[in-house]
Design an enzyme around this catalytic site. Sequence first.
Site, mmCIF file in Angstrom:
data_model
loop_
_atom_site.group_PDB
_atom_site.id
_atom_site.type_symbol
_atom_site.label_atom_id
_atom_site.label_comp_id
_atom_site.label_asym_id
_atom_site.label_seq_id
_atom_site.Cartn_x
_atom_site.Cartn_y
_atom_site.Cartn_z
ATOM 1 N N ASP A 1 31.630 -13.930 30.283
ATOM 2 C CA ASP A 1 30.956 -12.836 29.595
ATOM 3 C C ASP A 1 31.925 -12.155 28.629
ATOM 4 O O ASP A 1 32.934 -11.586 29.047
ATOM 5 C CB ASP A 1 30.458 -11.821 30.627
ATOM 6 C CG ASP A 1 29.710 -10.661 29.999
ATOM 7 O OD1 ASP A 1 28.475 -10.701 29.986
ATOM 8 O OD2 ASP A 1 30.366 -9.713 29.519
ATOM 9 N N TYR B 1 34.857 -6.875 21.883
ATOM 10 C CA TYR B 1 36.057 -7.063 22.703
ATOM 11 C C TYR B 1 37.193 -7.688 21.902
ATOM 12 O O TYR B 1 38.341 -7.673 22.336
ATOM 13 C CB TYR B 1 35.771 -7.966 23.904
ATOM 14 C CG TYR B 1 34.737 -7.471 24.883
ATOM 15 C CD1 TYR B 1 34.283 -6.146 24.872
ATOM 16 C CD2 TYR B 1 34.203 -8.327 25.834
ATOM 17 C CE1 TYR B 1 33.327 -5.711 25.763
ATOM 18 C CE2 TYR B 1 33.242 -7.892 26.744
ATOM 19 C CZ TYR B 1 32.808 -6.598 26.699
ATOM 20 O OH TYR B 1 31.853 -6.172 27.594
ATOM 21 N N LYS C 1 27.735 -10.518 23.008
ATOM 22 C CA LYS C 1 26.915 -9.346 22.677
ATOM 23 C C LYS C 1 27.143 -8.955 21.224
ATOM 24 O O LYS C 1 28.260 -9.070 20.705
ATOM 25 C CB LYS C 1 27.290 -8.164 23.583
ATOM 26 C CG LYS C 1 27.372 -8.518 25.061
ATOM 27 C CD LYS C 1 27.892 -7.358 25.892
ATOM 28 C CE LYS C 1 28.220 -7.793 27.307
ATOM 29 N NZ LYS C 1 29.460 -8.600 27.379
ATOM 30 N N HIS D 1 24.360 -4.992 22.530
ATOM 31 C CA HIS D 1 25.404 -4.366 23.340
ATOM 32 C C HIS D 1 25.106 -2.914 23.728
ATOM 33 O O HIS D 1 25.419 -2.484 24.821
ATOM 34 C CB HIS D 1 26.740 -4.443 22.592
ATOM 35 C CG HIS D 1 27.934 -4.366 23.495
ATOM 36 N ND1 HIS D 1 29.166 -4.848 23.135
ATOM 37 C CD2 HIS D 1 28.094 -3.860 24.750
ATOM 38 C CE1 HIS D 1 30.028 -4.652 24.119
ATOM 39 N NE2 HIS D 1 29.405 -4.046 25.099
ATOM 40 N N LEU E 1 33.158 -3.492 40.144
ATOM 41 C CA LEU E 1 34.076 -2.913 41.128
ATOM 42 C C LEU E 1 34.471 -1.492 40.765
ATOM 43 O O LEU E 1 35.389 -0.918 41.358
ATOM 44 C CB LEU E 1 35.332 -3.788 41.255
ATOM 45 C CG LEU E 1 35.077 -5.254 41.626
ATOM 46 C CD1 LEU E 1 36.374 -6.049 41.640
ATOM 47 C CD2 LEU E 1 34.371 -5.353 42.972
ATOM 48 N N LYS F 1 36.246 -8.733 36.457
ATOM 49 C CA LYS F 1 37.307 -9.203 35.566
ATOM 50 C C LYS F 1 38.656 -8.959 36.225
ATOM 51 O O LYS F 1 38.821 -8.035 37.039
ATOM 52 C CB LYS F 1 37.240 -8.480 34.223
ATOM 53 C CG LYS F 1 37.397 -6.967 34.322
ATOM 54 C CD LYS F 1 37.203 -6.305 32.971
ATOM 55 C CE LYS F 1 37.389 -4.788 33.079
ATOM 56 N NZ LYS F 1 37.168 -4.106 31.793
ATOM 57 N N SER F 2 39.634 -9.767 35.876
ATOM 58 C CA SER F 2 40.985 -9.600 36.377
ATOM 59 C C SER F 2 41.908 -10.501 35.578
ATOM 60 O O SER F 2 41.485 -11.531 35.047
ATOM 61 C CB SER F 2 41.073 -9.958 37.869
ATOM 62 O OG SER F 2 42.407 -9.804 38.338
ATOM 63 N N ARG G 1 43.473 -12.500 42.403
ATOM 64 C CA ARG G 1 42.216 -11.743 42.448
ATOM 65 C C ARG G 1 41.063 -12.533 41.845
ATOM 66 O O ARG G 1 39.929 -12.438 42.308
ATOM 67 C CB ARG G 1 42.381 -10.406 41.724
ATOM 68 C CG ARG G 1 43.278 -9.428 42.478
ATOM 69 C CD ARG G 1 43.454 -8.142 41.721
ATOM 70 N NE ARG G 1 44.335 -7.222 42.429
ATOM 71 C CZ ARG G 1 44.814 -6.106 41.923
ATOM 72 N NH1 ARG G 1 44.482 -5.747 40.680
ATOM 73 N NH2 ARG G 1 45.613 -5.332 42.628
ATOM 74 N N ASN H 1 37.880 -13.028 44.193
ATOM 75 C CA ASN H 1 36.590 -12.464 43.803
ATOM 76 C C ASN H 1 35.468 -13.496 43.814
ATOM 77 O O ASN H 1 34.295 -13.126 43.866
ATOM 78 C CB ASN H 1 36.688 -11.832 42.405
ATOM 79 C CG ASN H 1 37.456 -10.528 42.406
ATOM 80 O OD1 ASN H 1 37.708 -9.951 43.452
ATOM 81 N ND2 ASN H 1 37.833 -10.077 41.227
#
Length: 278
Positions: free
Chosen positions: A43, A48, A73, A106, A188, A228-229, A234, A238
Amino acid sequence: MHLDPITLNNGVTMPRLGFGVSGSRDTRAAVSEALAQGYRSIDTAAVYDNETAVGAALAGSGLPRADLFVTTKIWNVGRGRGGALRSARESLDRLGLDHVDLLLVHWPNDDLEPCLRTWEAMEQLLADGLTRAVGVSNFRPSHLRRLRGLGGTAPAVNQVELHPHHQQRELQQVHAALGIVTGAWSPLGRGAVLDEPVLRGIAERHGVTPAQVVLRWHLAQGTVAVPKSDSPERIAANRDLAGFALTGDELRAIAALDVPDGAGRIGPVPDRVDRIAA
């Protein structure tokens, strides 16, 4: 149910767990790691400024395009039909793809005419095969009802801020009534929820992390989550959500973590989108 895909209102299937890249420090490395760990849904968004890196990671993975689900988006505010069409094609160029699987508006626009023109562009992109499904992001119930009042294609997804401190129950009820899948960005809560004693207690009982508990909670609700990470550990953890399920009592305990009156929100308020730089 675990990670079985969810079917959107146009018949397209979408993974229930994706990988988000907003604010990623090294997007290409993070997406490459996520793909290696088994994520198949990525995503991103034009704003971004990392679609090129996402595209490089996708190309370098060696995975068949049919195995991937890519979401991006476009910005709505001030765009109109021509700007939206141009923005989407620029995103495809940066991603190195001939189509995405899901294209989202968006942010909402409270002016009816620009909203109408942007949604006309989304429908054109869908008809032209440049996306397999269209939806929205950060739309409130009033925005969704107005959009549905225009007729035409129904949004397949509304991706919004959603986590234990900000559960958006009214909005989820509207989604259910309109046949829209709920997507969760910041599932999260940017880590703010993970120190909750309730979540820590549940995690200890199951031998998992608080983050895994929260993501399992999302899946139990039918939410599509995109954690996200940048940490390989992680990223792997996740996605490792098999082997445990939350009880009814645990689900009710997490539901009680919702902060009233939207005070648990950590991101921008959609009605104030004009204050956000596009």
